[in-house]
Every structure is written in C-alpha cells, then in structure tokens.
Write a protein that holds these residues in place. Structure first.
Motif, short mmCIF file in Angstrom:
data_model
loop_
_atom_site.label_atom_id
_atom_site.label_comp_id
_atom_site.label_asym_id
_atom_site.label_seq_id
_atom_site.Cartn_x
_atom_site.Cartn_y
_atom_site.Cartn_z
N VAL A 1 -3.80 10.40 1.32
CA VAL A 1 -5.19 9.68 1.57
C VAL A 1 -4.98 8.21 1.44
CG1 VAL A 1 -7.49 9.77 1.05
CG2 VAL A 1 -6.24 12.03 1.02
N LEU A 2 -4.46 7.94 0.22
CA LEU A 2 -4.34 6.32 -0.34
C LEU A 2 -3.76 5.92 0.63
CD1 LEU A 2 -3.93 7.28 -4.18
CD2 LEU A 2 -5.96 6.47 -3.05
N ALA A 3 -2.62 6.35 1.06
CA ALA A 3 -1.68 5.61 2.24
C ALA A 3 -2.42 5.44 3.30
CB ALA A 3 -0.41 6.13 2.41
N GLY A 4 -3.53 5.87 3.53
CA GLY A 4 -4.09 6.03 4.69
C GLY A 4 -3.49 6.83 6.01
N ARG A 5 -2.69 7.75 5.66
CA ARG A 5 -1.99 8.11 6.42
C ARG A 5 -2.40 9.69 6.84
NH1 ARG A 5 3.54 8.41 7.72
NH2 ARG A 5 3.52 10.10 9.70
N ARG B 1 -3.88 9.86 10.19
CA ARG B 1 -3.03 9.28 11.30
C ARG B 1 -2.90 10.44 12.58
NH1 ARG B 1 1.88 5.67 10.55
NH2 ARG B 1 2.10 6.27 12.53
N ARG C 1 0.87 -1.24 0.23
CA ARG C 1 0.16 0.11 0.12
C ARG C 1 0.76 1.32 0.11
NH1 ARG C 1 -5.05 0.54 1.31
NH2 ARG C 1 -5.96 2.54 2.02
N THR C 2 1.81 1.13 0.97
CA THR C 2 2.83 2.52 0.91
C THR C 2 3.25 2.98 -0.21
OG1 THR C 2 2.76 1.76 3.11
CG2 THR C 2 4.22 3.66 2.75
N ALA D 1 1.27 3.92 -2.95
CA ALA D 1 0.84 5.44 -2.82
C ALA D 1 1.94 6.27 -3.10
CB ALA D 1 0.31 5.69 -1.34
#
Ligand SMILES: Nc1ncnc2c1ncn2[C@@H]1O[C@H](COP(=O)(O)O)[C@@H](O)[C@H]1O
Ligand SMILES: Nc1ncnc2c1ncn2[C@@H]1O[C@H](COP(=O)(O)O)[C@@H](O)[C@H]1O
Ligand SMILES: Nc1ncnc2c1ncn2[C@@H]1O[C@H](COP(=O)(O)O)[C@@H](O)[C@H]1O
Ligand code: NA
Ligand code: NA
Ligand code: NA
Lengths: 325, 101, 101, 101, 325, 325
Positions: free
Chosen positions: F147-151, F154, F94-95, F98
């Motif tokens: 956003v895509l990295a869900g970061r 955080r 994922r990271t 992204a």
C-alpha cells in the motif's frame, strides 16, 4: 594387534571401504556435494569444540607451545623433502612436484579424526591441543611449495597485485582453519559447562556422522583413483605410499625428543603422515594453476588417504607405543 | 534490436573471481556466472559431487557487452589465460534495452 | 580471433554421459556440462527440488569445436537423439587460442 | 541443419516463472532454465551461498524458437522487463529436428 | 482399528499430509534436493544397519532364504501382471505400460520404513532380513519391464554396446542398493556392540529425520500430482489404487504358504504393494527414454505412495493379522 | 546483567561472531545454501512442534487470542512508522523505503529462537503460542508495504492478473509460514506423548544445530555488510539501529496493557524489534522488483540482525523485567 583388527572392522572404516568399493565398481551413486560440505563443517566444529573444552581444563604450558611449534616446523619441512623425492624419483615437472609436495606437508582432518577414534579405542588418551596443532599444520606447507615452485617471488604475473592478497586470504582463512580455530576458541571460552547444551549434537552424533562422511570419502577416493590412475607412474604411486612413513618417522623423532605421551605422539605422527585433499588442492588451483589436479589429487585422495585410514593409523599407533615402550 | 557481443568464458571455479575482476576493470556493465556440473578436456573428465575440494570444477561466465568493451576484455583476459584454463568464445547477439551494455 | 562452432545440447541428465561419450568418440577436445533448474516442453513443466528421482532433470552440454569435428559430432548425435530428448543448436563463435579446439 | 533463433534471458530467480509464463503464452515449444552462481551489475556483486533469501540470485532462461515466435516472445518480454532486471539477447543458431521448434 | 488411527495421526504421516497439502495449495516451498538426497542416504544406512544388527543375532536359516527368494519372485512377477492390466484397461502404449509396470514390481523404501514403524506401534515385531528382501526386490522388476517393452534384445540400438553395461551398473549398483546392502553387511559384521557408538545417530534420530523426509515426500507427491494429473486417464489412476491391493493379495498368499510371522507378513505385503519413485524412474530414463515420466512418476509418487502411506499400511497390517488370526 | 554476559558468551552467539568476523576478514568460506536451507527447515519444524506441544497442555483462552491479535496489529503498524521515518530521515525513494519498511514489520525467526534460549537461560518461562504469534507476524507487513509503495492497486501492470495471485501465494504460503504453522498444529495434535519418539531429533539437537546455523548467519551478515555498506547512508544505518528500539517500545506498551508475563513480553518485544531477511526480501523481489536488495537486505541482515542478536535481546529481556517490575 587385535586392536588394529577391531579398528579395521569398525563401521567407520567399513563404510569407507563400502564407498571405495562402490566407486571402483563404477556405481553412479554420489553424496551431494552441498550435503557433504555441510557434514565437513559439522565435523570440524565438533573436533574444534572438543579440543577447546579439553584445553580449557588445564593451563597452557610451555610443553604445549613446543608441540605447536613442532607441528609448524613439520609442515614447513615435509614439503621440501617430498619435493626432492618427487623430482628425483618421478617424472613430475617442477610445478606438479611442488603442488604435490604441499599436500603432504599439510594435513587431512578426517585422517586425524579417525586416528583420534582409534587412539581412544586402544585405551590411550590424547590431549586437546593436538587439534590446535592440526589447524596450524594446514597452511605452512603451501608457502614452502610456492617457494619450491619458484612462484613466490614472481612479479611479471599479470594479475599479481591484488591476487597475492587474495591467495593469502584463501590460504590463511580457508574454511577448515576458520572453523577449527574458531570452534577451538569457543570451546575453550565456553568450557565443559557452557558446551553442555550443544554436546548431544556435537558429541553424541559425531561417530555416526563420521560414518556417513567416510562413505562419501570412499566414493571420492575410489572415483579419483579410477579416473586418475593413468596419470600416475609407478614412482609417483610409490611416493604416495612411502612418503607418509617418512613423515611419520620424522614426526616420531620429534615427539620422542619432546617426550610426548603415547596418544599425542600417535596423533602428531598421523598429522604429519596425512595429506590434504580439500584445502590444499583448492589453494593450488589459485597459486599454481598449471599444476595438474589429476596428479596431486589422485595421489593424496586415491592413494595416501586410503592407505592412512586402513593400514597407516594402526602402524602409527604401534610406532607411538614403541617410542614410549 | 541492437548488436552487441556475447563473451562466454569457461574457467576454473577457484579462479573465476580473477576473471570477474578482469572483466570489471575492462568496464563491462555486468556479467553472470553459471556453475558447471561436469566436463572433459585434455583427456580428463571431471564431475561435481565426486571431489570435495572442487579443485577441478569449472564455471561459465557470460557477459553481454558492446564492441569496444569486448575487445578490451578479451585483451586483458588473454593475460589471465596465460596461467589458467579458460575457454573463451565470442558471438554476435541482438539485445533489447541497448543502453544497459 | 578464429572461427569455431559452438554446439549446445540440452539432454536428460540421466543420459548426458551417453552424449558425452558420443562427443568424445567424435574427437572433440573438450566439453562442459551445466545443470538445469527447470524447463518446459511438450506441454509439461519440470523443476528441480521437486522430484528426488531427478528423472526429468535436464543438463546443457556446451562444446566448442572446429567445423570438421562439429559435423562429425552432429552426425553421431543424431543417432543418439533418435531415442532421447535432446535439443541441439549450433552457432558460430570466435575463439582465442584456436589450437585448443 | 535449419535456422532458428536462440533467446537468452537472464532474470531474477524469484521472478523467472513470470518470464516462463510469458514465453509459454507466446507459444514457444519449450525452454530450459539454468541456475546462476554469481553475478555483477549496476556496480553490485552477488553470490549464491551468501544470502539465504536468494533475493539477488539470477537464472538464465534459454529458448530455441522460430523467427515468428521469437518476435512474439520479445514483444511480450519487453513489458515484463519494464519491471524486472532481465538481460535479453538473441542469436542465430542452426538446429537438428526443426519440427520441434 | 484405533492403531490405524494412531498411525494416521503420528507426526510422520501428519508431516507428509502437511507437505502434500502445501504443494496442492501451490506453495513454492521446497526442500533442497541435495539435503533431501543426503537424508535419503542417512535413512538407508540406518535401516541397513538395523537389519544387519538384527540378522547378526540369530543364524541364517533356510526359512530366511525362502523369504528372500519369495521377494525376488514377486519383483519379477508383479510387473508382468501390471503390464497386462495396464494394456487392457488404460490407453498407455507398450513402452509407457512397461515402464510403469517396473515401478510396481520394485519397492519404495520410505513406505517400507513407515510400515516398520506402524508394525512396531501395533506391538508386532519383524525380523531384520526383511531389509535384505527390500534390497533384493529393487531391481528384478526392471528386467521384466525391459523384456515386456521388447527392448531387452534390441541390437540396432545405436548406443547399445557400452550402454547395456552402463544400464546394468545403473540398475544393480544404484545408490539405494549399494547403501542398503552395504549397511546391512556392516551392521551384520559390527553387530550390536560394534554399532553402539553410532546408534545415537542412526537409531536415536531415525524417526525425527523421517518426519523431515516425509514432509519433502509430501511436497514431491503433491507437486507431481498437480503437474501431472492431466496425463492420467481414470483407468490409469484406478490402476495406481487397485494394483497395490492385487500385489498385496499375491504377497499375502506367499507369506501364508511360507508361514511367516504377522510382522514379517505385513512388511513383505507392504514391499510388494509399494511402488518405486527414485531408483526405477531414473533407470527407466536410461532404459526406455521414450516412456513418459509424467505418467509413471505421477502415478507412483502422486497416487500410489500417498495411498500406501495413509490407508495402505493399516490395511496390510490388518491383512497380516487375518492370515495368522 | 551477568545473564546478559553469559548470553553473549554462549556458543550460539560466539559462532555468530565467528562467522561475521570471518566474512569481514573476507574469508571465502561458505555454508552450502542447500544445507543451510535444510537446517532452517529443521529449526522451524522444531520450534513449531515445541510451541504446539506446549499449547496442547492448556486450553485456548481469550488472552491468547488477544496476543495473536496484538502481533498482527504490530506487523501492520510498524511498517507504516518505518516508512515515514525512512522518508523523513534517509535518501531512500518511495519504493526502497516501502520495501525496507516491510522487513521491520515482519520478523526474524532466528532472532526469536535466540531470544527464547536467552529467556530460558534467564530462568524465565514463555508460552507456546508465541510461536503462533511469530508465524502470524510474518506477512501482514508486506501488505502494508505494498500500500505504501502505492503498488497494491496498480492495474496497468502488464503481468498483473495471475501475478497478484502468485504473489499472494508466495507471501501467505512461504516456507516459514507453512512449516511453522504446520508443525505447530502437528505438535498440538500429537502432544507430548505423540512427539516423544521424535524429540531426540527435534529437541536434543536443537541448540547444536542453532550453532551451525548461526555460523552461517554470521557469514551472511558479514558479507552483506561488506558488499552493501556503500549503498547505505548514515541515516539508513541509524534507522537499522534505532527502529528495533522503537518497535520494542511499541510492543512493550501493548504487552503491558495485555498484562503478559515477563517471558512472553520479552519474546513479543523481540519479534516486533526483529527484521525479516528471508521471507520478505524474497517477496519484495516479486512485489517491488525496482526496490534494491542491496539496501533492504544489507540493512536487515547486516545491521539489525547482529544488533538484535547481541545487544538487542538482553535489552528486551531487561525491558520486559522492568514492565513486570
Ligand atoms: N572445447 C571445449 N568446449 C567446452 N568446454 C571445454 C572445452 N575444452 C575444455 N573445456 C572445459 O575446460 C575444462 C578443462 O579443460 P582442459 O584445459 O582441456 O583440461 C574441461 O574439463 C571442460 O570443462
Ligand atoms: N525449444 C526449446 N528450447 C530450450 N529447451 C527446450 C526446448 N524444448 C524442450 N526443451 C527442454 O527439453 C525438455 C524436454 O522437452 P520435450 O522433449 O519437449 O518434452 C524441456 O523440459 C526443456 O528443458
Ligand atoms: N551485461 C551483462 N551480461 C551478463 N549478465 C548481466 C549483465 N548485466 C547484468 N547482468 C546480470 O543481471 C544482474 C543484475 O544486474 P543489474 O540489473 O545491472 O543490477 C547481475 O547481477 C548479473 O547477474
Ligand atoms: Na602431512
Ligand atoms: Na512393489
Ligand atoms: Na519486526
């Protein structure tokens, strides 16, 4: 004669003298290494392009091939002579002598450029393939030196294997060779018209950049001399002054045989008489780590370079005139 | 905190990649090379910005490694240093995240 | 491996040659100077590339020396440091080729 | 001479200011940051002058501090290093002018 | 008046504002030190050459000698005034005050160059020997400062002996003096004709390079201010703003007495009003290590330089006009 | 067609090929980072000024606003597509996916400049506000990637607080944005006349400097590829080649809808197809430290950049021609 004077009083030389003077007076001023290296790349691109464009104007002849060959031969031979002379006259050991010899077989691009300007100033014209000769003369000397140092064949060398390859790459693909040859080919492909849009940068600024660069060269030469002269006995210093003349004589002979024009003769003489202070010292550090930079660098940068740039070049042009007189 | 060794090697810039290869083959997990600015040794000084060939420049290689790899590295370095300048010093350090070394 | 001392001196770049002369007169066999990039002290930060006078730049001088020369150097350094910034630290190291130090 | 600790942290250049802030909040009196030239880790080499983004460049932060502040710094550094590369090593040093640390 | 506007809206100033703004907004952008230092050397070579060429056109007169002398006197006197004012108004201790004073007695070449451009823009002309004045004004201030700091005669200084010599070299042979004076002499020897081949580089590019350089100056000034303002009390900041005007008044008087032309007057005023941020900080680090750069550098680079480059220069030109009104 | 050829044989491209070849042959040559960074700043100032001057010639229209908006939208959307494709086709986590996606949403200024030259060479003309578009497209992609990295959201992030602000500054005020936008505005204020004195530097030298810069880009790309290719599986390399075409198609559609001219179309397509290798990698190091530069940098610098500069640009121009049939 007064051409010699006007050459000596050209800003390019005066800035060199300024730098050398400042360094000898122990000024702390420096030109940042990164900036100077950048300018060096610019200069090599510029002369490569110039040479290539000129070459693109007339076909490759056998005569050109012979000149290239002559350059290579000189670069192989001169170190041998240098080595013998150093071993006979100076106290340098085998390794130091071989490393030093390599410098004199190779060339100094800045000396070459200064000579090109002086030749132009003297109303002579030179041909583009001399740049190719310069590129070709950079490296053969190093091989001769390795042989002379009895290092070439060493195999008990712990790091040998991969290292030999590394060394060869360092030598054959060093920055000046890559940029000179590359720019030469690019200039040759693009030709006068193709390089028109970039000529304001590479032609228009050339001499100005050269002034800035020679200021730095002067600083380096002066500092090298100040820090390193203790390492040099009279015989070694002498070598740094008479060896260029020996190489010049040798080159002059060859030019005469090949019946080269005055300008080209002056340039090939200059190339032979000039000594490397960038590519070869770097290579020697890898190839002959035991050789002392404080010897070979001081000699080539602190003694021979200043001699060539000031007195040498006028002499070489004069010599070229005599031959075709 | 865990005990490891810190190898510090000062060597000619031109030759540092040789030392790096030696370290890599000795199995160290990593190293970092720092540029030097000036130096003195054998009665000679050198200084960057005063010699475009950089033939006298030195660099400092720092490597954190465990006892075993340190011994291995030092042995293979000794060969290399036969030829080169190389000032090698080793010291004890404590590290976080020992699994990395 | 043989025991030696490692002297680490952080000092103003403008003044490092003074420290070098002090070390040389104390008889050390060599030293290496590394440039610094940034730093913090006395509540002030400095950073290279942000001040052309480089008047706040620091360098780090590293010197491997034997016990005797280390003591000598530290004494003469103390005088110099009366005037200058200078962060001096000394640590124990093991070296190869002890004859060099 | 007095005993202090020497913290050495190798971290991504892009992130070094984070580490610096961490050190400052841990109350150290100062630190110095040195640029790196090249390195190797996790099987990858990096080298300056070959990547204009400098995204793989590392720096080395050196901090001389007393026992207490060292412990404090290491704790807060551990959080930061969860995210970042960071090679941390601590060694014992003797210093002049102890009041500065 | 609208000349002042057009000066303020010239790209040179706008790039300075851009840099300062970016730094104050805490952008991380930087111009690499090595590159900026290289540009600085270029700029000093360029103005040195320009001045030298202009001087080569007409003979050295007594009047020129007097202007040079005036510059030296100003550089010696201004620090004394600055020192007294700082001690009276601010909380700076003796050492900090002396170090700061040195900056205001010395000069800022970039401010001088910006003024030269503005003078030209205003349709006034100035003479080449002002460059020589600039070079001469760089260093005397430092000596005054040492005396004021009561440091000059110190002998219990552990590292005294060799150090005093080192300091003098640092001061008298710092990069800007060497390059300015050297290029001036070279321009003078080579003259218009001799410098023709290098003028595309040194004249044609001058203003463009200046933009790039002032972008960096803006970044430095902004960062200096942001990082250092805590160190400055109101009185010190005030000094950074009114001191240039005092120096300007002093210089104006002298120019009036010497009956100098409008352009030259504007430039000598600017030189006196400008404060050093390269040569002097470096020298102070050697001469007065205990003085705080976060004080003197922030003040000269973060307060006085921006003031001079934006508001100062138009004021000085206006003042020069008044005198010769 | 032969325009494509002549583009490929222009010195600019040839120097890129030279650099890439030298690096792949493992030459040790480098252009000092400080010098290259300096040139990069010069190039961004030059195109910013150029764009600003052109914009100053005709009023701001709604159409321009729409183009700017289109650029922003593309920069937001492309990373999303890239991310999905990478996750479906490649082994990147994922990271890494992204971080890589961010590069393709952002732009490469050098590719843009090369395209501008090629467009000019093809006898098409483009408008200044495309430079503004370029500047606007630099950063939105980074936000999408976070956003895509869900970061993005955080909060257990230890260094969160101040760090988020720092990251935003790094992203919004990175060197290229500051210089591009700043120079654009300055060019716009100063206009043709105001920038005349600096145009020898910023216009005359532009293409020459570009050659030098692309030599360095070639070296970087070649080295990146040589050192990093092991990290890339076939799918990832493939992505580096087809993603530009997808972005190009997307952009082409939008240009068609907006009815933009051929030149502008070609440039907006190029911007969308190009991938960042300076601003974004740096930002990713701060934002997603766990993502591997050896993946995203190798891909963008070693695969996509060479593709765009050689084959891509001619394709995009051809595409633009088709649309405006
Ligand atoms: N004792 C030492 N401590 C630190 N660096 C040293 C030491 N000796 C030599 N060096 C470094 O190694 C270089 C070459 O030294 P040498 O081999 O003695 O000529 C010097 O210029 C220094 O940079
Ligand atoms: N404890 C320390 N550890 C490492 N470097 C330090 C330390 N204290 C000061 N320095 C360095 O010395 C410079 C001046 O510090 P100071 O003398 O406290 O103003 C700082 O900018 C740092 O580069
Ligand atoms: N054991 C080590 N000793 C010194 N430096 C290291 C070490 N491991 C990693 N590094 C540095 O940290 C960087 C990243 O390493 P890694 O996190 O393993 O990818 C490397 O490029 C080195 O510069
Ligand atoms: Na030769
Ligand atoms: Na002044
Ligand atoms: Na894109």
């Amino acid at each position: 004669m007064d051409v010699a004077i006007s050459t000596l009083l050209s800003p390019i030389i005066l800035f060199f003298v300024l730098g050398m003077g400042a360094a000898l007076l122990r000024s702390q001023m420096t030109v940042p290494e990164a900036f100077a290296k950048g300018l060096a790349i610019y200069l090599m691109m510029a002369i490569g392009l110039k040479g290539g464009v000129e070459m693109s104007k007339n076909p490759l002849t056998l005569e050109i091939g012979l000149v290239l060959l002559a350059g290579i031969v000189l670069s192989f031979v001169i170190p041998a002579i240098s080595f013998v002379l150093l071993r006979l006259t100076s106290k340098l050991d085998r390794t130091d002598a071989a490393a030093t010899a390599a410098h004199y077989g190779s060339i100094s691009i800045v000396t070459f450029v200064a000579a090109t300007e002086a030749v132009r100033l003297s109303g002579l014209d030179s041909s583009g393939h001399l740049v190719a000769v310069a590129a070709l003369m950079e490296t053969p000397a190093i091989i001769t030196a390795l042989v002379l140092a009895g290092r070439a064949g060493r195999s008990e060398d712990p790091v040998a294997g991969s290292e030999r390859g590394e060394l060869m790459r360092e030598v054959l693909l060093n920055a000046s060779v890559v940029v000179l040859v590359g720019a030469l080919i690019i200039g040759w492909i693009a030709g006068e018209e193709g390089t028109a849009p970039i000529s304001p940068f590479f032609t228009g600024l050339f001499q100005g950049v050269l002034c800035l660069f020679l200021l730095d060269m002067g600083l380096s030469a002066g500092r090298g001399l100040r820090q390193g002269w203790r390492q040099l006995d009279a015989a070694t210093v002498g070598f740094g002054l008479y060896m260029p003349l020996i190489s010049a004589a040798l080159a002059a002979g060859i030019c005469y045989v090949l019946g080269m024009g005055v300008g080209d003769t002056a340039l090939l003489i200059t190339l032979s008489a000039s000594a490397s202070y960038i590519a070869v010292p770097a290579a020697m550090r890898l190839a002959l780590p035991k050789a002392r930079p404080s010897v070979y660098l001081t000699l080539s940068l602190g003694v021979t370079f200043p001699f060539n740039v000031t007195l040498g070049i006028p002499i070489y042009i004069y010599l070229a005139r005599l031959l075709n007189g | 905190m865990h005990d490891r060794k810190r190898i510090e090697l000062i060597i000619e810039r031109m030759a540092y990649k040789r030392a790096c290869r030696v370290l890599e083959t000795s199995g160290v997990t990593g190293y970092t090379v720092l540029p030097a600015l000036a130096g003195y040794g054998g009665g000679n000084r050198w200084q960057r910005d005063t010699d475009m060939s950089a033939s006298r420049d030195m660099v400092m290689i720092i490597c954190i490694a465990d006892e075993a790899r340190t011994t291995a590295s030092l042995e293979s370095l000794e060969d290399l240093l036969g030829d080169h300048i190389g000032v090698v010093s080793v010291s004890d350090v404590e590290v976080l995240r020992p699994e990395r070394f």
